[in-house]
Scaffold this motif. Structure first.
Motif, PDB file in Angstrom:
ATOM      1  N   PRO A  16       1.778   9.902  -5.929  1.00  0.00           N
ATOM      2  CA  PRO A  16       1.519   8.487  -5.646  1.00  0.00           C
ATOM      3  C   PRO A  16       2.066   7.603  -6.763  1.00  0.00           C
ATOM      4  CG  PRO A  16      -0.478   9.552  -6.401  1.00  0.00           C
ATOM      5  CD  PRO A  16       0.559  10.628  -6.289  1.00  0.00           C
ATOM      6  N   TYR A  30       2.830   3.556  -2.989  1.00  0.00           N
ATOM      7  CA  TYR A  30       3.822   4.303  -2.224  1.00  0.00           C
ATOM      8  C   TYR A  30       3.936   5.695  -2.831  1.00  0.00           C
ATOM      9  CZ  TYR A  30       6.820   2.813  -6.114  1.00  0.00           C
ATOM     10  OH  TYR A  30       7.350   2.579  -7.349  1.00  0.00           O
ATOM     11  N   GLN A  31       4.764   6.542  -2.245  1.00  0.00           N
ATOM     12  CA  GLN A  31       4.904   7.905  -2.741  1.00  0.00           C
ATOM     13  C   GLN A  31       6.363   8.205  -3.034  1.00  0.00           C
ATOM     14  OE1 GLN A  31       3.032  10.515   0.092  1.00  0.00           O
ATOM     15  NE2 GLN A  31       0.994   9.948  -0.609  1.00  0.00           N
ATOM     16  N   VAL A  32       6.599   9.013  -4.068  1.00  0.00           N
ATOM     17  CA  VAL A  32       7.941   9.465  -4.424  1.00  0.00           C
ATOM     18  C   VAL A  32       7.880  10.941  -4.798  1.00  0.00           C
ATOM     19  CG1 VAL A  32       8.672   7.199  -5.283  1.00  0.00           C
ATOM     20  CG2 VAL A  32       7.739   8.860  -6.878  1.00  0.00           C
ATOM     21  N   GLU A  53      -1.591  -2.642  -1.615  1.00  0.00           N
ATOM     22  CA  GLU A  53      -1.039  -2.629  -0.266  1.00  0.00           C
ATOM     23  C   GLU A  53      -0.243  -1.339  -0.103  1.00  0.00           C
ATOM     24  OE1 GLU A  53       1.474  -6.071  -0.346  1.00  0.00           O
ATOM     25  OE2 GLU A  53      -0.118  -7.297  -1.167  1.00  0.00           O
ATOM     26  N   GLN A  54      -0.467  -0.621   0.982  1.00  0.00           N
ATOM     27  CA  GLN A  54       0.249   0.627   1.217  1.00  0.00           C
ATOM     28  C   GLN A  54       1.604   0.313   1.837  1.00  0.00           C
ATOM     29  OE1 GLN A  54      -0.823   3.769   0.324  1.00  0.00           O
ATOM     30  NE2 GLN A  54       1.234   4.390   0.888  1.00  0.00           N
ATOM     31  N   TYR A  55       2.679   0.771   1.204  1.00  0.00           N
ATOM     32  CA  TYR A  55       4.018   0.561   1.740  1.00  0.00           C
ATOM     33  C   TYR A  55       4.215   1.438   2.962  1.00  0.00           C
ATOM     34  CZ  TYR A  55       9.034   0.709   2.375  1.00  0.00           C
ATOM     35  OH  TYR A  55      10.285   0.633   2.926  1.00  0.00           O
ATOM     36  N   THR A  56       4.824   0.888   3.988  1.00  0.00           N
ATOM     37  CA  THR A  56       5.196   1.648   5.174  1.00  0.00           C
ATOM     38  C   THR A  56       6.671   1.428   5.446  1.00  0.00           C
ATOM     39  OG1 THR A  56       4.578  -0.185   6.632  1.00  0.00           O
ATOM     40  CG2 THR A  56       2.904   1.504   6.237  1.00  0.00           C
ATOM     41  N   TYR A  57       7.322   2.444   5.975  1.00  0.00           N
ATOM     42  CA  TYR A  57       8.741   2.367   6.285  1.00  0.00           C
ATOM     43  C   TYR A  57       8.986   1.196   7.234  1.00  0.00           C
ATOM     44  CZ  TYR A  57      13.392   3.673   7.803  1.00  0.00           C
ATOM     45  OH  TYR A  57      14.732   3.668   8.082  1.00  0.00           O
ATOM     46  N   ARG A  79       2.526   3.227  -8.051  1.00  0.00           N
ATOM     47  CA  ARG A  79       2.049   1.852  -7.892  1.00  0.00           C
ATOM     48  C   ARG A  79       3.064   0.921  -8.520  1.00  0.00           C
ATOM     49  NH1 ARG A  79      -2.705   2.361  -5.929  1.00  0.00           N
ATOM     50  NH2 ARG A  79      -4.439   1.080  -6.386  1.00  0.00           N
ATOM     51  N   MET A  85       1.545  -2.629  -4.862  1.00  0.00           N
ATOM     52  CA  MET A  85       1.963  -1.824  -3.722  1.00  0.00           C
ATOM     53  C   MET A  85       1.840  -0.348  -4.083  1.00  0.00           C
ATOM     54  SD  MET A  85       5.610  -1.686  -1.766  1.00  0.00           S
ATOM     55  CE  MET A  85       5.402  -3.350  -1.161  1.00  0.00           C
ATOM     56  N   SER A 106       8.679  -1.991   6.405  1.00  0.00           N
ATOM     57  CA  SER A 106       8.069  -3.247   5.949  1.00  0.00           C
ATOM     58  C   SER A 106       9.038  -3.955   5.015  1.00  0.00           C
ATOM     59  CB  SER A 106       6.727  -2.991   5.259  1.00  0.00           C
ATOM     60  OG  SER A 106       6.905  -2.265   4.079  1.00  0.00           O
TER      61      SER A 106
END
Length: 88
Positions: free
Chosen positions: A61, A78-80, A34-38, A63, A76, A40
């Motif tokens: 990327p 997401y990016q950091v 699942e792609q995290y979005t701001y 996980r 999930m 959520s």
């Protein structure tokens, strides 16, 4: 002799089949991330694992595998920012 060769061949085939099945499960799990979005609000009860942050200076990327409050496992994406940036 023929019977033992047949048993040996079947054992080898079953090991390959099990390895392919395991690889398919991993690939399916990665595809279902699942792609995290701001904004959520994921239901995270327990974090199972988090991928390592590489030592580069760039957005990378990530996980995270976690369990929700019902015990269902999720992945999930997401990016950091990587750990390789210096402040000087």
């Amino acid at each position: 002799m023929k019977a033992s060769l047949l048993v040996l061949a079947l054992c080898g085939f079953s090991a390959v089949a099990m390895a392919e099945e395991s690889g398919a499960k991993v690939a399916a799990q990665q595809a279902r991330a699942e792609q995290y979005t701001y904004g959520s609000h994921p239901d995270i009860a327990k974090v199972v694992s988090v991928s390592d942050i590489p030592n580069i200076c760039a957005v990378v990327p990530m996980r995270m595998t976690y369990l929700d409050s019902q015990g269902k496992q999720h992945v999930m994406a997401y990016q950091v920012m990587g750990n390789g940036c210096s402040n000087g």
